[in-house]
Design an enzyme around this catalytic site. Structure first.
Site, PDB file in Angstrom:
ATOM      1  N   TYR A 188       0.845  -1.193   0.000  1.00 60.59           N
ATOM      2  CA  TYR A 188       0.000   0.000   0.000  1.00 60.59           C
ATOM      3  C   TYR A 188       0.877   1.238   0.000  1.00 60.59           C
ATOM      4  O   TYR A 188       1.980   1.223  -0.532  1.00 60.59           O
ATOM      5  CB  TYR A 188      -0.993  -0.052   1.174  1.00 60.59           C
ATOM      6  CG  TYR A 188      -2.196   0.808   0.881  1.00 60.59           C
ATOM      7  CD1 TYR A 188      -2.999   0.549  -0.237  1.00 60.59           C
ATOM      8  CD2 TYR A 188      -2.504   1.907   1.651  1.00 60.59           C
ATOM      9  CE1 TYR A 188      -4.072   1.358  -0.556  1.00 60.59           C
ATOM     10  CE2 TYR A 188      -3.591   2.715   1.344  1.00 60.59           C
ATOM     11  CZ  TYR A 188      -4.364   2.435   0.242  1.00 60.59           C
ATOM     12  OH  TYR A 188      -5.426   3.233  -0.071  1.00 60.59           O
ATOM     13  N   ARG A 241      -9.229  10.827  -7.621  1.00 62.77           N
ATOM     14  CA  ARG A 241      -8.385  11.467  -6.603  1.00 62.77           C
ATOM     15  C   ARG A 241      -7.576  10.384  -5.897  1.00 62.77           C
ATOM     16  O   ARG A 241      -7.822  10.029  -4.764  1.00 62.77           O
ATOM     17  CB  ARG A 241      -9.263  12.230  -5.597  1.00 62.77           C
ATOM     18  CG  ARG A 241      -8.493  13.166  -4.683  1.00 62.77           C
ATOM     19  CD  ARG A 241      -9.289  13.503  -3.439  1.00 62.77           C
ATOM     20  NE  ARG A 241      -9.617  12.323  -2.643  1.00 62.77           N
ATOM     21  CZ  ARG A 241      -8.787  11.740  -1.787  1.00 62.77           C
ATOM     22  NH1 ARG A 241      -7.565  12.182  -1.632  1.00 62.77           N
ATOM     23  NH2 ARG A 241      -9.176  10.673  -1.090  1.00 62.77           N
ATOM     24  N   LYS A 259      -6.134  -2.321  -1.140  1.00 64.23           N
ATOM     25  CA  LYS A 259      -7.013  -2.269   0.034  1.00 64.23           C
ATOM     26  C   LYS A 259      -7.547  -3.650   0.380  1.00 64.23           C
ATOM     27  O   LYS A 259      -7.586  -4.054   1.547  1.00 64.23           O
ATOM     28  CB  LYS A 259      -8.194  -1.328  -0.235  1.00 64.23           C
ATOM     29  CG  LYS A 259      -7.840   0.147  -0.213  1.00 64.23           C
ATOM     30  CD  LYS A 259      -7.841   0.695   1.205  1.00 64.23           C
ATOM     31  CE  LYS A 259      -7.601   2.194   1.213  1.00 64.23           C
ATOM     32  NZ  LYS A 259      -7.597   2.785   2.545  1.00 64.23           N
ATOM     33  N   GLU A 331     -13.669   4.509  -2.562  1.00 66.49           N
ATOM     34  CA  GLU A 331     -12.260   4.823  -2.347  1.00 66.49           C
ATOM     35  C   GLU A 331     -11.749   5.827  -3.385  1.00 66.49           C
ATOM     36  O   GLU A 331     -11.898   5.621  -4.593  1.00 66.49           O
ATOM     37  CB  GLU A 331     -11.429   3.527  -2.429  1.00 66.49           C
ATOM     38  CG  GLU A 331      -9.999   3.677  -2.009  1.00 66.49           C
ATOM     39  CD  GLU A 331      -9.848   3.958  -0.520  1.00 66.49           C
ATOM     40  OE1 GLU A 331      -8.870   4.632  -0.147  1.00 66.49           O
ATOM     41  OE2 GLU A 331     -10.696   3.501   0.266  1.00 66.49           O
ATOM     42  N   ASP A 332     -11.162   6.897  -2.891  1.00 69.40           N
ATOM     43  CA  ASP A 332     -10.486   7.896  -3.728  1.00 69.40           C
ATOM     44  C   ASP A 332     -11.382   8.503  -4.808  1.00 69.40           C
ATOM     45  O   ASP A 332     -10.956   8.694  -5.959  1.00 69.40           O
ATOM     46  CB  ASP A 332      -9.222   7.288  -4.355  1.00 69.40           C
ATOM     47  CG  ASP A 332      -8.111   7.145  -3.316  1.00 69.40           C
ATOM     48  OD1 ASP A 332      -8.265   7.698  -2.207  1.00 69.40           O
ATOM     49  OD2 ASP A 332      -7.105   6.492  -3.602  1.00 69.40           O
ATOM     50  N   ASP A 354     -13.636   5.194   3.076  1.00 69.42           N
ATOM     51  CA  ASP A 354     -12.448   5.148   3.918  1.00 69.42           C
ATOM     52  C   ASP A 354     -11.776   6.511   4.020  1.00 69.42           C
ATOM     53  O   ASP A 354     -11.216   6.854   5.065  1.00 69.42           O
ATOM     54  CB  ASP A 354     -11.463   4.115   3.366  1.00 69.42           C
ATOM     55  CG  ASP A 354     -10.330   3.830   4.330  1.00 69.42           C
ATOM     56  OD1 ASP A 354     -10.609   3.665   5.533  1.00 69.42           O
ATOM     57  OD2 ASP A 354      -9.169   3.780   3.894  1.00 69.42           O
ATOM     58  N   ASP A 355     -11.826   7.300   2.952  1.00 70.70           N
ATOM     59  CA  ASP A 355     -11.191   8.619   2.977  1.00 70.70           C
ATOM     60  C   ASP A 355     -11.883   9.552   3.963  1.00 70.70           C
ATOM     61  O   ASP A 355     -11.232  10.370   4.619  1.00 70.70           O
ATOM     62  CB  ASP A 355     -11.214   9.249   1.575  1.00 70.70           C
ATOM     63  CG  ASP A 355     -10.559   8.353   0.544  1.00 70.70           C
ATOM     64  OD1 ASP A 355      -9.382   8.013   0.737  1.00 70.70           O
ATOM     65  OD2 ASP A 355     -11.222   7.968  -0.435  1.00 70.70           O
ATOM     66  N   ASN A 496      -0.868  11.598   1.930  1.00 66.91           N
ATOM     67  CA  ASN A 496      -0.107  10.531   1.279  1.00 66.91           C
ATOM     68  C   ASN A 496       0.101  10.871  -0.195  1.00 66.91           C
ATOM     69  O   ASN A 496      -0.680  11.606  -0.776  1.00 66.91           O
ATOM     70  CB  ASN A 496      -0.881   9.202   1.360  1.00 66.91           C
ATOM     71  CG  ASN A 496      -0.957   8.666   2.775  1.00 66.91           C
ATOM     72  OD1 ASN A 496       0.027   8.651   3.488  1.00 66.91           O
ATOM     73  ND2 ASN A 496      -2.137   8.250   3.190  1.00 66.91           N
TER      74      ASN A 496
END
Length: 640
Positions: A188, A241, A259, A331-332, A354-355, A496
């Protein structure tokens, strides 16, 4: 095998008679239908409401307010979807036979390489297909770790691990579980970011489903092409993103794959029940559009109605094909889509971002643990964020909810202890009309402040949190100002990958003369300052989402509620020992992540039962032991 093998996993050399195949089909379908019938019992629902930004976006509707009219699809009695298919929808022709010989060595779920015993080699027609030597799984692991450590470039290690996952699934997870602290940065962040940037060049074989605008109107059919019928966790991205790297389009697939590898290795969710998905609606990244190796649609991103319709079809197809209890982790996604999707589907599906939510839970846990170092209660501290996107507002909201829960003060009041700075400066009430909806709750009364340094001096926070995605924004002047009115300033540089971190660990410790309590999103090496070694913490979402997912799965939860996130955060904070605190750490070591995940899963499951959204009944007496017993083991199995 000591379990019933799905017919789709039985492939080989035609040594099974048609009579035996038919018998196997009957046994398997009866087995699956009995399991489905048992798992779809539902408990009565207790409505428990908590104010949150998402609830406001839903016009006051909570995730616990289950609206059957707005739900899409229903159960999955017909798990193959054949009865529900129309004449226009193709039904996948499944075949069944026993895996043996060369096909067995090519099946990553069952391949053991040189670990096949002499008896297994005879029984499964492997003689001559393998060298004569036999090896234990431990020896295989030792050899592979030795080989991995020869690589100097992290991306080379990433590609080697990907190849292992595609060749020998159990050995891959054994490696990852036993060497989690060493391999987590490879599987990751930060290495996965570089992998996504170069995904078109390193792509070998698909590891998940790609759903593009070409598949509009046929998404249910596409889902049926995935070989596994029982799916418990889906991680989906549209690639807009990716980490702090921006729009990577279809090449964002590295994120769902990574993930889900962690869902299995850290949380014990079975790999066969995990499904990575990338939704390709184009990309606005000109460099990718001109790249001859780009693997996605070569067009600008679809937006508005076209985008919303594709996502709605996807969510409906997921529920129709996999049922009410499949967890969909967003996610993202870009800010505007992330909040809208979570608000729209939070009352009809089991969804989690999760973000927004995972980052919030892990940061809250770190802050709660840090209170033992910086003293005081959560409500006595003042928070300043740089970054007001998904992560920043999500963390802020969960902190406000926790303070509200502990003090019984309305969340509208507890939010006033939290201040956010975006690209235009401090978010204040005079800017409210021009703010995006998810920023408006954080617009407090204050004169306009343009820069972060001025905001630090004006607000005088005790906790500084970075979620801006912009590297080196916590300058020496900013950190020295923070340290001037805090004996032990808490600094969380969360962006990150490492290159985008708001400051380095060395900068934080040096500029505060060793007084800072520091954690970051991506890992940093220990720092020596004035003869003392400081070990920086890592505020990694991997602490939270695997255990959260396991808790949802083992309880059969059908919705995610804010209280479950608070339960996950409290469980993580509870795993920080006095020894960790004495060493300046606000997170437990990753070497104990499976134990941590089991504790989080138990807390989440307990909250699901309490809220009335758990469907796996009766409730186990000891949820921690139950969680541990449900965790996937990567040890090799013996074959008949």
């Amino acid at each position: 095998m000591d379990t019933l093998i799905p017919p789709g996993k039985l492939s080989g050399r035609g040594r099974t008679s048609s009579r035996h195949k038919a018998l196997w089909r009957c046994l398997w379908r009866g087995f699956v239908r009995r399991k489905e019938k048992h798992s779809h019992r539902k408990s009565n629902l207790t409505l428990v409401r908590m104010d949150s930004t998402l609830k406001e976006m839903r016009d006051g509707v909570s995730a616990l307010d289950l609206d059957s009219k707005s739900a899409v699809g229903g159960g999955v009695e017909d798990i193959y979807g054949e009865d529900a298919a129309t004449e226009d929808q193709l039904v996948t022709p499944w075949t069944y036979s026993v895996a043996s010989g060369y096909s067995l060595l090519r099946d990553p779920q069952y391949n053991k390489g040189l670990a096949f015993t002499e008896k297994e080699r005879d029984a499964h027609y492997l003689r001559g297909l393998l060298p004569p030597a036999t090896s234990s799984q431990e020896l295989q692991e030792k050899k592979l770790m030795h080989n991995l450590r020869q690589y100097q470039v992290p991306l080379q290690k990433y590609m080697a691990l990907t190849e292992l996952q595609e060749r020998n699934e159990r050995l891959f997870y054994k490696l990852l579980i036993d060497n989690v602290e060493e391999l987590l940065p490879i599987v990751y962040t930060p290495t996965v970011g570089e992998a996504c940037q170069k995904y078109g060049s390193i792509f070998r074989r698909p590891q998940g489903l790609y759903i593009s605008l070409k598949e509009k109107g046929r998404i249910l059919e596409v889902l049926k092409n995935w070989p596994e019928r029982t799916i418990q966790v889906i991680v989906v991205t549209d690639g807009e993103r990716i980490l702090g790297l921006g729009d990577l389009g279809c090449q964002g697939m590295g994120i769902p794959v990574g993930k889900l590898a962690l869902y299995t290795a850290l949380g014990g969710v079975r790999p066969s029940t995990c499904l990575p998905i990338t939704i390709d609606v184009g990309t606005n990244n000109e460099q990718l559009l001109k790249d001859e190796f780009y693997i996605g649609l070569r067009q600008k991103r679809a937006t508005g109605k076209e985008y919303a319709e594709l996502l709605h079809e996807f969510m409906g197809a997921v529920k129709q094909n996999y049922g009410e209890k499949v967890l969909v982790q967003f996610e993202d996604f870009a800010n505007h889509n992330a909040f809208e999707l979570l608000a729209k589907y939070g009352t009809t599906h089991l969804v989690f971002n999760d973000d927004i939510q995972g980052t919030a839970a892990v940061v809250l846990a770190g802050v709660v643990a840090a209170l033992k170092l910086i003293s005081g209660t959560l409500s006595e501290h003042k928070f300043l964020f740089l970054g007001a996107g998904e992560a920043g507002t999500g963390i802020a909201e969960l902190i406000a909810l926790e303070i509200s829960k502990k003090t019984k003060i309305p969340v509208e009041e507890t939010r006033k202890k939290i201040w956010l700075v975006d690209s235009k400066g401090l978010i204040v009430s005079s800017r409210k009309e021009s703010l995006q909806h998810f920023k408006k709750p954080w617009a407090h009364e204050h004169e306009p402040v343009k820069d972060l340094i001025d905001a630090v001096k004006a607000i005088k926070p005790t906790v500084l949190i970075g979620s801006s995605g912009v590297g080196r924004t916590f300058t020496k002047e900013v950190i020295e100002a923070l340290a001037s009115f805090n004996e032990k300033p808490l600094i969380l540089a969360l962006s990150n990958p490492t290159s985008q971190s708001e400051c380095t660990a060395e900068e934080a410790y040096t500029w505060t003369k060793g007084r800072a309590i520091f954690a970051s999103g991506s890992p940093f090496d220990p720092v020596e300052y004035n003869g003392k070694v400081y070990v920086p913490g890592q505020s990694n979402n991997a602490y939270i989402f695997p255990g959260l997912g396991l808790g949802l799965v083992i309880s059969g939860a059908i919705r995610v509620h804010d209280d479950m996130l608070l339960a996950a955060s409290e469980a993580l904070a509870g795993q920080v020992t006095k020894e960790n605190i004495d060493n300046g750490l606000i997170y437990p070591p990753f070497s104990k992540i499976r134990k941590i995940s089991a504790a989080i899963a138990a807390n989440v499951a307990a909250k699901a039962y309490e809220l009335g959204v758990a469907t796996r009944l009766p409730r186990p007496e000891n949820l921690v032991k139950h969680a541990e017993s449900c965790m996937y083991s990567p040890l090799y199995r013996s074959y008949r």
